[in-house]
Write a protein that holds these residues in place. Structure first.
Motif, PDB file in Angstrom:
ATOM      1  N   ALA A  45       0.823  -1.214   0.000  1.00  9.32           N
ATOM      2  CA  ALA A  45       0.000   0.000   0.000  1.00  9.32           C
ATOM      3  C   ALA A  45       0.859   1.266   0.000  1.00  9.32           C
ATOM      4  O   ALA A  45       0.335   2.371   0.169  1.00  9.32           O
ATOM      5  CB  ALA A  45      -0.934  -0.005   1.206  1.00  9.32           C
ATOM      6  N   GLY A  46       2.172   1.102  -0.149  1.00 13.96           N
ATOM      7  CA  GLY A  46       3.029   2.275  -0.323  1.00 13.96           C
ATOM      8  C   GLY A  46       3.700   2.797   0.930  1.00 13.96           C
ATOM      9  O   GLY A  46       4.277   3.886   0.926  1.00 13.96           O
ATOM     10  N   TRP A  47       3.632   2.034   2.007  1.00 15.56           N
ATOM     11  CA  TRP A  47       4.339   2.429   3.227  1.00 15.56           C
ATOM     12  C   TRP A  47       5.790   1.951   3.154  1.00 15.56           C
ATOM     13  O   TRP A  47       6.082   0.913   2.553  1.00 15.56           O
ATOM     14  CB  TRP A  47       3.672   1.807   4.466  1.00 15.56           C
ATOM     15  N   ALA A  48       6.686   2.703   3.752  1.00 15.61           N
ATOM     16  CA  ALA A  48       8.091   2.284   3.896  1.00 15.61           C
ATOM     17  C   ALA A  48       8.177   1.556   5.232  1.00 15.61           C
ATOM     18  O   ALA A  48       8.202   2.175   6.298  1.00 15.61           O
ATOM     19  CB  ALA A  48       9.006   3.498   3.890  1.00 15.61           C
ATOM     20  N   VAL A  49       8.195   0.220   5.176  1.00 11.49           N
ATOM     21  CA  VAL A  49       7.904  -0.591   6.367  1.00 11.49           C
ATOM     22  C   VAL A  49       9.157  -1.186   6.995  1.00 11.49           C
ATOM     23  O   VAL A  49      10.000  -1.772   6.306  1.00 11.49           O
ATOM     24  CB  VAL A  49       6.941  -1.749   6.005  1.00 11.49           C
ATOM     25  N   THR A  50       9.223  -1.042   8.318  1.00 17.11           N
ATOM     26  CA  THR A  50      10.137  -1.842   9.128  1.00 17.11           C
ATOM     27  C   THR A  50       9.276  -2.820   9.911  1.00 17.11           C
ATOM     28  O   THR A  50       8.280  -2.421  10.526  1.00 17.11           O
ATOM     29  CB  THR A  50      10.913  -0.952  10.121  1.00 17.11           C
ATOM     30  N   GLY A  51       9.647  -4.105   9.857  1.00 18.48           N
ATOM     31  CA  GLY A  51       8.943  -5.111  10.660  1.00 18.48           C
ATOM     32  C   GLY A  51       9.951  -5.711  11.615  1.00 18.48           C
ATOM     33  O   GLY A  51      11.048  -6.082  11.195  1.00 18.48           O
ATOM     34  N   PHE A  52       9.599  -5.779  12.884  1.00 22.27           N
ATOM     35  CA  PHE A  52      10.569  -6.375  13.807  1.00 22.27           C
ATOM     36  C   PHE A  52       9.934  -7.454  14.656  1.00 22.27           C
ATOM     37  O   PHE A  52       8.739  -7.426  14.957  1.00 22.27           O
ATOM     38  CB  PHE A  52      11.269  -5.317  14.672  1.00 22.27           C
ATOM     39  N   ASP A  53      10.773  -8.397  15.021  1.00 23.67           N
ATOM     40  CA  ASP A  53      10.326  -9.505  15.867  1.00 23.67           C
ATOM     41  C   ASP A  53      11.487  -9.917  16.760  1.00 23.67           C
ATOM     42  O   ASP A  53      12.649  -9.851  16.356  1.00 23.67           O
ATOM     43  CB  ASP A  53       9.870 -10.689  15.011  1.00 23.67           C
ATOM     44  N   VAL A  54      11.156 -10.364  17.955  1.00 24.65           N
ATOM     45  CA  VAL A  54      12.181 -10.793  18.904  1.00 24.65           C
ATOM     46  C   VAL A  54      12.773 -12.146  18.497  1.00 24.65           C
ATOM     47  O   VAL A  54      13.862 -12.502  18.950  1.00 24.65           O
ATOM     48  CB  VAL A  54      11.591 -10.832  20.331  1.00 24.65           C
ATOM     49  N   ALA A  55      12.063 -12.873  17.653  1.00 28.37           N
ATOM     50  CA  ALA A  55      12.494 -14.224  17.276  1.00 28.37           C
ATOM     51  C   ALA A  55      13.291 -14.179  15.977  1.00 28.37           C
ATOM     52  O   ALA A  55      12.717 -13.936  14.903  1.00 28.37           O
ATOM     53  CB  ALA A  55      11.273 -15.121  17.102  1.00 28.37           C
ATOM     54  N   PRO A  56      14.598 -14.445  16.028  1.00 33.65           N
ATOM     55  CA  PRO A  56      15.377 -14.454  14.785  1.00 33.65           C
ATOM     56  C   PRO A  56      14.805 -15.411  13.738  1.00 33.65           C
ATOM     57  O   PRO A  56      14.833 -15.113  12.538  1.00 33.65           O
ATOM     58  CB  PRO A  56      16.779 -14.892  15.251  1.00 33.65           C
ATOM     59  N   ALA A  57      14.261 -16.549  14.175  1.00 33.41           N
ATOM     60  CA  ALA A  57      13.723 -17.526  13.206  1.00 33.41           C
ATOM     61  C   ALA A  57      12.507 -16.968  12.477  1.00 33.41           C
ATOM     62  O   ALA A  57      12.250 -17.335  11.322  1.00 33.41           O
ATOM     63  CB  ALA A  57      13.377 -18.836  13.910  1.00 33.41           C
ATOM     64  N   ALA A  58      11.749 -16.082  13.125  1.00 32.39           N
ATOM     65  CA  ALA A  58      10.600 -15.456  12.454  1.00 32.39           C
ATOM     66  C   ALA A  58      11.089 -14.478  11.391  1.00 32.39           C
ATOM     67  O   ALA A  58      10.570 -14.431  10.272  1.00 32.39           O
ATOM     68  CB  ALA A  58       9.717 -14.737  13.472  1.00 32.39           C
ATOM     69  N   VAL A  59      12.098 -13.700  11.748  1.00 25.52           N
ATOM     70  CA  VAL A  59      12.647 -12.714  10.802  1.00 25.52           C
ATOM     71  C   VAL A  59      13.236 -13.431   9.587  1.00 25.52           C
ATOM     72  O   VAL A  59      12.999 -13.048   8.432  1.00 25.52           O
ATOM     73  CB  VAL A  59      13.692 -11.826  11.515  1.00 25.52           C
ATOM     74  N   GLU A  60      13.958 -14.503   9.866  1.00 25.58           N
ATOM     75  CA  GLU A  60      14.546 -15.297   8.776  1.00 25.58           C
ATOM     76  C   GLU A  60      13.440 -15.874   7.879  1.00 25.58           C
ATOM     77  O   GLU A  60      13.537 -15.836   6.641  1.00 25.58           O
ATOM     78  CB  GLU A  60      15.324 -16.450   9.416  1.00 25.58           C
ATOM     79  N   ALA A  61      12.381 -16.376   8.489  1.00 25.85           N
ATOM     80  CA  ALA A  61      11.281 -16.976   7.713  1.00 25.85           C
ATOM     81  C   ALA A  61      10.564 -15.916   6.879  1.00 25.85           C
ATOM     82  O   ALA A  61      10.189 -16.168   5.727  1.00 25.85           O
ATOM     83  CB  ALA A  61      10.301 -17.673   8.655  1.00 25.85           C
ATOM     84  N   ALA A  62      10.369 -14.715   7.441  1.00 22.89           N
ATOM     85  CA  ALA A  62       9.702 -13.642   6.679  1.00 22.89           C
ATOM     86  C   ALA A  62      10.547 -13.238   5.477  1.00 22.89           C
ATOM     87  O   ALA A  62      10.033 -13.083   4.361  1.00 22.89           O
ATOM     88  CB  ALA A  62       9.450 -12.437   7.597  1.00 22.89           C
ATOM     89  N   ARG A  63      11.849 -13.105   5.685  1.00 23.96           N
ATOM     90  CA  ARG A  63      12.739 -12.754   4.558  1.00 23.96           C
ATOM     91  C   ARG A  63      12.707 -13.836   3.484  1.00 23.96           C
ATOM     92  O   ARG A  63      12.715 -13.540   2.293  1.00 23.96           O
ATOM     93  CB  ARG A  63      14.173 -12.577   5.059  1.00 23.96           C
ATOM     94  N   ALA A  64      12.655 -15.101   3.928  1.00 23.45           N
ATOM     95  CA  ALA A  64      12.648 -16.212   2.964  1.00 23.45           C
ATOM     96  C   ALA A  64      11.318 -16.272   2.210  1.00 23.45           C
ATOM     97  O   ALA A  64      11.287 -16.582   1.022  1.00 23.45           O
ATOM     98  CB  ALA A  64      12.906 -17.528   3.694  1.00 23.45           C
ATOM     99  N   ARG A  65      10.221 -15.937   2.891  1.00 21.80           N
ATOM    100  CA  ARG A  65       8.902 -15.982   2.224  1.00 21.80           C
ATOM    101  C   ARG A  65       8.760 -14.888   1.184  1.00 21.80           C
ATOM    102  O   ARG A  65       8.066 -15.040   0.191  1.00 21.80           O
ATOM    103  CB  ARG A  65       7.786 -15.789   3.257  1.00 21.80           C
ATOM    104  N   PHE A  66       9.398 -13.721   1.462  1.00 15.97           N
ATOM    105  CA  PHE A  66       9.229 -12.561   0.586  1.00 15.97           C
ATOM    106  C   PHE A  66      10.600 -12.046   0.143  1.00 15.97           C
ATOM    107  O   PHE A  66      11.032 -10.957   0.548  1.00 15.97           O
ATOM    108  CB  PHE A  66       8.448 -11.459   1.332  1.00 15.97           C
ATOM    109  N   PRO A  67      11.301 -12.830  -0.705  1.00 16.40           N
ATOM    110  CA  PRO A  67      12.689 -12.470  -1.043  1.00 16.40           C
ATOM    111  C   PRO A  67      12.819 -11.140  -1.783  1.00 16.40           C
ATOM    112  O   PRO A  67      13.861 -10.500  -1.720  1.00 16.40           O
ATOM    113  CB  PRO A  67      13.167 -13.651  -1.910  1.00 16.40           C
ATOM    114  N   GLU A  68      11.758 -10.700  -2.473  1.00 14.67           N
ATOM    115  CA  GLU A  68      11.817  -9.431  -3.228  1.00 14.67           C
ATOM    116  C   GLU A  68      11.265  -8.278  -2.396  1.00 14.67           C
ATOM    117  O   GLU A  68      11.049  -7.175  -2.916  1.00 14.67           O
ATOM    118  CB  GLU A  68      10.959  -9.535  -4.513  1.00 14.67           C
TER     119      GLU A  68
END
Ligand SMILES: C[S@@+](CC[C@H](N)C(=O)[O-])C[C@H]1O[C@@H](n2cnc3c(N)ncnc32)[C@H](O)[C@@H]1O
Length: 210
Positions: free
Chosen positions: A79-102
């Motif tokens: 929707a055009g926001w410049a987004v930072t997403g944060f999580d305390v769980a490194p495995a969640a951050v890794e999974a989000a990056r892997a799900r949305f590589p672009e």
């Protein structure tokens, strides 16, 4: 035969008994990545209430607290926001990056209880959906103070948590919110704009500004 207890219950109990309010999240996402557990809050789609709310970001900065597998962060990014997403769980951050590589989302590991100083009043939109309630109540005041601190002047903060008034008391997680606790996000210059119950009274949905 007894049904095995879900992994989130087993891991959270051990983590909390050791005095860690958050260690079990990474353990759960790690087990899920190996196919050994289910993460009960994952839907594979953005939060429906946020999807109803979403407005064009026009490049403004948004922060998604507890970004999990990234669905809400991606909704806002699209929707055009410049987004930072944060999580305390490194495995969640890794999974989000892997799900949305672009992805254009900046996914980072961070703890709401010790957030980076440069995030102070840095975001035009702050989204907090059912994360603070996933930590025991003794951490609530500190978490809410951190949350309020993220909001830039003129910005919008959305907060949604399970509503205490409509659930039977059970041992957490989650630890539902009272109306007064949701209202307490209005601190240090943050003002409540609106507070309603949604999902047949099961959750609060609150909007704040500064
Ligand atoms: C119940 S889940 C909700 C996830 C997502 N917000 C949603 O609506 O589905 C809580 C999330 O918050 C994260 N979390 C819990 N405590 C946190 C903290 N102190 N700082 C940052 N993230 C946290 C967990 O790892 C998990 O991804």
């Amino acid at each position: 035969m007894t049904t095995p207890e879900p992994a989130d219950r087993v891991l959270s109990r051990a983590s909390l008994a050791d005095g860690s309010p958050t260690r079990w999240f990474d353990e759960l996402y790690t087990a899920a990545a190996r196919g050994e557990a289910e993460v009960p809050w994952t839907r594979g789609a953005p939060n429906a209430d946020l999807a109803d709310w979403v407005e064009p970001g026009e490049g403004r900065r948004a922060l998604v607290v507890g970004s999990a597998l990234g669905d809400d962060a991606e909704l806002l990014s699209a929707a055009g926001w410049a987004v930072t997403g944060f999580d305390v769980a490194p495995a969640a951050v890794e999974a989000a990056r892997a799900r949305f590589p672009e992805s254009g989302v900046d996914y980072v590991v961070a703890d709401l209880l010790k957030p980076p100083g440069e995030w102070h009043q840095a975001f035009d939109l702050v989204v907090e959906i059912i994360n603070i309630q996933a930590m025991p109540r003794e951490f609530r005041a500190a978490a809410i103070t951190s949350l309020a601190g993220f909001l830039a002047p003129g910005g919008t903060m959305l907060v949604s948590e399970v509503a205490e008034e409509n659930v039977a008391p059970e041992p957490g997680p989650p630890w539902p919110f009272s109306r007064k606790e949701i209202e307490s996000v209005a601190q240090d210059g943050v003002k409540l704009v609106g507070l309603e119950t949604i999902r047949d009274g099961a959750r609060y949905w609150a909007e704040f500004t500064r």
